[in-house]
Design a protein around this motif. Structure first.
Motif, PDB file in Angstrom:
ATOM      1  N   THR A  81    -169.734  96.426  17.280  1.00 49.29           N
ATOM      2  CA  THR A  81    -170.481  95.594  16.297  1.00 49.29           C
ATOM      3  C   THR A  81    -171.447  96.602  15.292  1.00 49.29           C
ATOM      4  OG1 THR A  81    -170.965  94.140  18.345  1.00 49.29           O
ATOM      5  CG2 THR A  81    -172.653  93.972  16.387  1.00 49.29           C
ATOM      6  N   ALA A  82    -171.899  97.433  15.715  1.00 50.28           N
ATOM      7  CA  ALA A  82    -172.632  98.299  14.713  1.00 50.28           C
ATOM      8  C   ALA A  82    -171.798  98.862  13.591  1.00 50.28           C
ATOM      9  CB  ALA A  82    -173.262  99.454  15.680  1.00 50.28           C
ATOM     10  N   PHE A  83    -170.287  98.980  13.973  1.00 51.05           N
ATOM     11  CA  PHE A  83    -169.591  99.611  12.788  1.00 51.05           C
ATOM     12  C   PHE A  83    -169.466  98.480  11.809  1.00 51.05           C
ATOM     13  CE2 PHE A  83    -167.005 103.539  13.273  1.00 51.05           C
ATOM     14  CZ  PHE A  83    -167.913 104.190  14.245  1.00 51.05           C
ATOM     15  N   ILE A  84    -169.276  97.185  12.389  1.00 50.21           N
ATOM     16  CA  ILE A  84    -169.305  95.977  11.148  1.00 50.21           C
ATOM     17  C   ILE A  84    -170.601  96.001  10.513  1.00 50.21           C
ATOM     18  CG2 ILE A  84    -169.089  93.703  11.361  1.00 50.21           C
ATOM     19  CD1 ILE A  84    -167.184  93.890  13.751  1.00 50.21           C
ATOM     20  N   GLU A  85    -171.539  96.001  11.152  1.00 52.65           N
ATOM     21  CA  GLU A  85    -172.833  95.817  10.431  1.00 52.65           C
ATOM     22  C   GLU A  85    -173.267  96.704   9.491  1.00 52.65           C
ATOM     23  OE1 GLU A  85    -175.558  95.373  13.777  1.00 52.65           O
ATOM     24  OE2 GLU A  85    -175.075  93.426  14.218  1.00 52.65           O
ATOM     25  N   HIS A  86    -172.843  98.219   9.889  1.00 59.51           N
ATOM     26  CA  HIS A  86    -173.034  99.145   8.898  1.00 59.51           C
ATOM     27  C   HIS A  86    -171.971  99.435   8.000  1.00 59.51           C
ATOM     28  CE1 HIS A  86    -176.943 100.652  10.579  1.00 59.51           C
ATOM     29  NE2 HIS A  86    -176.496 100.156  11.734  1.00 59.51           N
ATOM     30  N   ASP A  87    -170.977  98.495   7.932  1.00 57.47           N
ATOM     31  CA  ASP A  87    -169.629  98.927   6.919  1.00 57.47           C
ATOM     32  C   ASP A  87    -169.296 100.372   7.172  1.00 57.47           C
ATOM     33  OD1 ASP A  87    -167.740  97.953   5.071  1.00 57.47           O
ATOM     34  OD2 ASP A  87    -168.949  98.691   3.507  1.00 57.47           O
ATOM     35  N   ALA A  88    -169.060 100.735   8.516  1.00 58.86           N
ATOM     36  CA  ALA A  88    -168.694 102.150   9.007  1.00 58.86           C
ATOM     37  C   ALA A  88    -167.454 102.196   8.851  1.00 58.86           C
ATOM     38  CB  ALA A  88    -169.408 102.339  10.162  1.00 58.86           C
ATOM     39  N   PHE A  89    -166.565 101.664   7.891  1.00 54.97           N
ATOM     40  CA  PHE A  89    -164.939 101.909   7.568  1.00 54.97           C
ATOM     41  C   PHE A  89    -164.550 101.342   6.517  1.00 54.97           C
ATOM     42  CE2 PHE A  89    -165.773  98.127  10.306  1.00 54.97           C
ATOM     43  CZ  PHE A  89    -165.213  97.069   9.796  1.00 54.97           C
ATOM     44  N   GLN A  90    -163.696 101.832   5.782  1.00 53.14           N
ATOM     45  CA  GLN A  90    -162.961 101.375   4.499  1.00 53.14           C
ATOM     46  C   GLN A  90    -161.634 100.974   5.040  1.00 53.14           C
ATOM     47  OE1 GLN A  90    -163.825 103.648   1.104  1.00 53.14           O
ATOM     48  NE2 GLN A  90    -165.706 104.036   1.663  1.00 53.14           N
ATOM     49  N   CYS A  91    -160.714 102.017   5.258  1.00 53.83           N
ATOM     50  CA  CYS A  91    -159.334 101.748   5.398  1.00 53.83           C
ATOM     51  C   CYS A  91    -159.115 101.234   6.913  1.00 53.83           C
ATOM     52  CB  CYS A  91    -158.284 102.830   5.162  1.00 53.83           C
ATOM     53  SG  CYS A  91    -158.297 104.333   6.281  1.00 53.83           S
ATOM     54  N   GLY A  92    -160.083 101.773   7.773  1.00 51.31           N
ATOM     55  CA  GLY A  92    -160.203 101.657   9.175  1.00 51.31           C
ATOM     56  C   GLY A  92    -159.273 102.271  10.026  1.00 51.31           C
ATOM     57  N   TYR A  93    -158.376 103.280   9.399  1.00 54.03           N
ATOM     58  CA  TYR A  93    -157.298 103.925  10.145  1.00 54.03           C
ATOM     59  C   TYR A  93    -158.229 104.886  11.211  1.00 54.03           C
ATOM     60  CZ  TYR A  93    -153.020 106.113  11.043  1.00 54.03           C
ATOM     61  OH  TYR A  93    -151.840 106.419  12.038  1.00 54.03           O
ATOM     62  N   CYS A  94    -159.204 105.379  10.894  1.00 52.40           N
ATOM     63  CA  CYS A  94    -159.710 106.318  11.819  1.00 52.40           C
ATOM     64  C   CYS A  94    -160.819 105.748  12.978  1.00 52.40           C
ATOM     65  CB  CYS A  94    -160.719 107.434  11.119  1.00 52.40           C
ATOM     66  SG  CYS A  94    -162.071 107.055  10.398  1.00 52.40           S
ATOM     67  N   THR A  95    -161.048 104.300  12.662  1.00 51.93           N
ATOM     68  CA  THR A  95    -162.140 103.764  13.190  1.00 51.93           C
ATOM     69  C   THR A  95    -161.767 103.554  14.870  1.00 51.93           C
ATOM     70  OG1 THR A  95    -162.543 102.145  11.372  1.00 51.93           O
ATOM     71  CG2 THR A  95    -163.365 101.602  13.435  1.00 51.93           C
ATOM     72  N   PRO A  96    -160.655 103.209  15.345  1.00 55.18           N
ATOM     73  CA  PRO A  96    -160.536 103.420  16.960  1.00 55.18           C
ATOM     74  C   PRO A  96    -160.878 104.655  17.435  1.00 55.18           C
ATOM     75  CG  PRO A  96    -158.542 102.412  15.924  1.00 55.18           C
ATOM     76  CD  PRO A  96    -159.463 102.850  14.575  1.00 55.18           C
ATOM     77  N   GLY A  97    -160.506 105.749  16.951  1.00 52.13           N
ATOM     78  CA  GLY A  97    -160.870 107.109  17.420  1.00 52.13           C
ATOM     79  C   GLY A  97    -162.303 107.495  17.148  1.00 52.13           C
ATOM     80  N   GLN A  98    -162.749 107.135  16.350  1.00 50.30           N
ATOM     81  CA  GLN A  98    -164.307 107.188  15.825  1.00 50.30           C
ATOM     82  C   GLN A  98    -165.050 106.551  16.947  1.00 50.30           C
ATOM     83  OE1 GLN A  98    -165.854 109.072  13.479  1.00 50.30           O
ATOM     84  NE2 GLN A  98    -164.333 109.115  11.688  1.00 50.30           N
ATOM     85  N   ILE A  99    -164.806 105.425  17.190  1.00 50.97           N
ATOM     86  CA  ILE A  99    -165.498 104.334  18.248  1.00 50.97           C
ATOM     87  C   ILE A  99    -165.348 105.036  19.600  1.00 50.97           C
ATOM     88  CG2 ILE A  99    -165.593 102.188  19.350  1.00 50.97           C
ATOM     89  CD1 ILE A  99    -165.178 100.888  16.452  1.00 50.97           C
ATOM     90  N   CYS A 100    -164.058 105.306  19.906  1.00 47.60           N
ATOM     91  CA  CYS A 100    -163.837 105.791  21.356  1.00 47.60           C
ATOM     92  C   CYS A 100    -164.604 107.254  21.515  1.00 47.60           C
ATOM     93  CB  CYS A 100    -162.359 106.272  21.490  1.00 47.60           C
ATOM     94  SG  CYS A 100    -161.652 104.465  21.925  1.00 47.60           S
ATOM     95  N   SER A 101    -164.675 108.034  20.604  1.00 44.93           N
ATOM     96  CA  SER A 101    -165.165 109.275  20.405  1.00 44.93           C
ATOM     97  C   SER A 101    -166.658 109.177  20.420  1.00 44.93           C
ATOM     98  CB  SER A 101    -164.898 109.961  19.371  1.00 44.93           C
ATOM     99  OG  SER A 101    -165.563 111.474  19.368  1.00 44.93           O
ATOM    100  N   ALA A 102    -167.467 108.215  19.970  1.00 44.34           N
ATOM    101  CA  ALA A 102    -168.704 107.701  20.066  1.00 44.34           C
ATOM    102  C   ALA A 102    -169.185 107.311  21.243  1.00 44.34           C
ATOM    103  CB  ALA A 102    -169.122 107.071  18.817  1.00 44.34           C
ATOM    104  N   ILE A 103    -168.274 106.527  22.065  1.00 45.96           N
ATOM    105  CA  ILE A 103    -168.568 106.138  23.228  1.00 45.96           C
ATOM    106  C   ILE A 103    -168.640 107.339  24.152  1.00 45.96           C
ATOM    107  CG2 ILE A 103    -167.668 104.759  25.434  1.00 45.96           C
ATOM    108  CD1 ILE A 103    -166.762 102.614  23.172  1.00 45.96           C
ATOM    109  N   GLY A 104    -167.681 108.107  24.112  1.00 48.34           N
ATOM    110  CA  GLY A 104    -167.604 109.473  25.176  1.00 48.34           C
ATOM    111  C   GLY A 104    -168.882 110.297  24.735  1.00 48.34           C
ATOM    112  N   MET A 105    -169.129 110.550  23.545  1.00 48.45           N
ATOM    113  CA  MET A 105    -170.417 111.316  23.155  1.00 48.45           C
ATOM    114  C   MET A 105    -171.807 110.692  23.697  1.00 48.45           C
ATOM    115  SD  MET A 105    -171.974 112.078  19.503  1.00 48.45           S
ATOM    116  CE  MET A 105    -172.456 110.466  19.385  1.00 48.45           C
ATOM    117  N   LEU A 106    -172.056 109.526  23.596  1.00 51.31           N
ATOM    118  CA  LEU A 106    -172.934 108.940  23.894  1.00 51.31           C
ATOM    119  C   LEU A 106    -173.010 109.085  25.762  1.00 51.31           C
ATOM    120  CD1 LEU A 106    -173.265 105.622  21.826  1.00 51.31           C
ATOM    121  CD2 LEU A 106    -174.632 107.832  21.723  1.00 51.31           C
ATOM    122  N   GLN A 107    -171.953 108.716  26.346  1.00 49.72           N
ATOM    123  CA  GLN A 107    -171.683 108.652  27.671  1.00 49.72           C
ATOM    124  C   GLN A 107    -172.119 110.373  28.379  1.00 49.72           C
ATOM    125  OE1 GLN A 107    -168.018 107.233  28.776  1.00 49.72           O
ATOM    126  NE2 GLN A 107    -168.816 105.340  28.876  1.00 49.72           N
TER     127      GLN A 107
END
Length: 171
Positions: free
Chosen positions: A106-132
């Motif tokens: 949701t935050a990625f959508i709200e912050h327009d945190a992607f353009q092409c979106g190719y890296c987005t799945p890895g970015q989100i999974c990495s961020a979840i792991g980092m926060l954990q």
């Protein structure tokens, strides 16, 4: 077994040269029959038909293939599937719960945190792991902890903004 590659060449694989790997992927137990050299990334994409996890560099340098393995973020292109036998894997397809997007999605959508979106799945999974992991406390620490996930479009600032918003809400 025969498999045709991109150049229409036929490769013959000896069925005796395969291993059965048991993975729980996004909560579903999968028994995959793979050759010993198959990466976790290829097992996820080619043997489980989950294509959200992306193959970027295939050398562990870009982070596009990041998934969660037993709750920890890993580069799936650098792990052999047979090494992860018995593991619990979460891909981008598995981070939403009960039909609701993960707060980072949701935050990625709200912050327009992607353009092409190719890296987005890895970015989100990495961020979840980092926060954990609980290691990153400041914006600079978040940037450092996320430095293994590259965005070639230049959405890095928005990605960090999205992560910081979720981080602040979960404190």
């Amino acid at each position: 077994m025969e498999k045709e590659n991109q150049n229409n060449q036929i490769h013959h694989y000896d069925e005796s040269n395969t291993s059965v790997v048991n993975l729980t992927i996004n909560g579903n137990l999968k028994q995959l029959k793979v050759q010993p050299w198959v990466s976790l990334l290829d097992a996820i994409r080619d043997h489980s038909n989950l294509t959200g996890t992306k193959k970027g560099c295939d050398h562990g340098q870009c982070g596009a293939c990041t998934v969660l393995c037993d709750g920890k973020r890993i580069l799936s292109c650098l792990s052999l599937a047979v090494m992860k036998d018995g593991s619990e894997i979460t891909t981008i397809e598995g981070v939403a719960t009960d039909g609701n997007l993960h707060p980072l999605q949701t935050a990625f959508i709200e912050h327009d945190a992607f353009q092409c979106g190719y890296c987005t799945p890895g970015q989100i999974c990495s961020a979840i792991g980092m926060l954990q992991e609980g290691k990153a406390h400041t914006r600079e620490e978040v940037k450092e902890q996320m430095s293994g996930n590259l965005c070639r479009c230049g959405a890095n600032t928005n990605i960090i903004d999205a992560i910081m918003e979720v981080k602040e809400k979960t404190l």
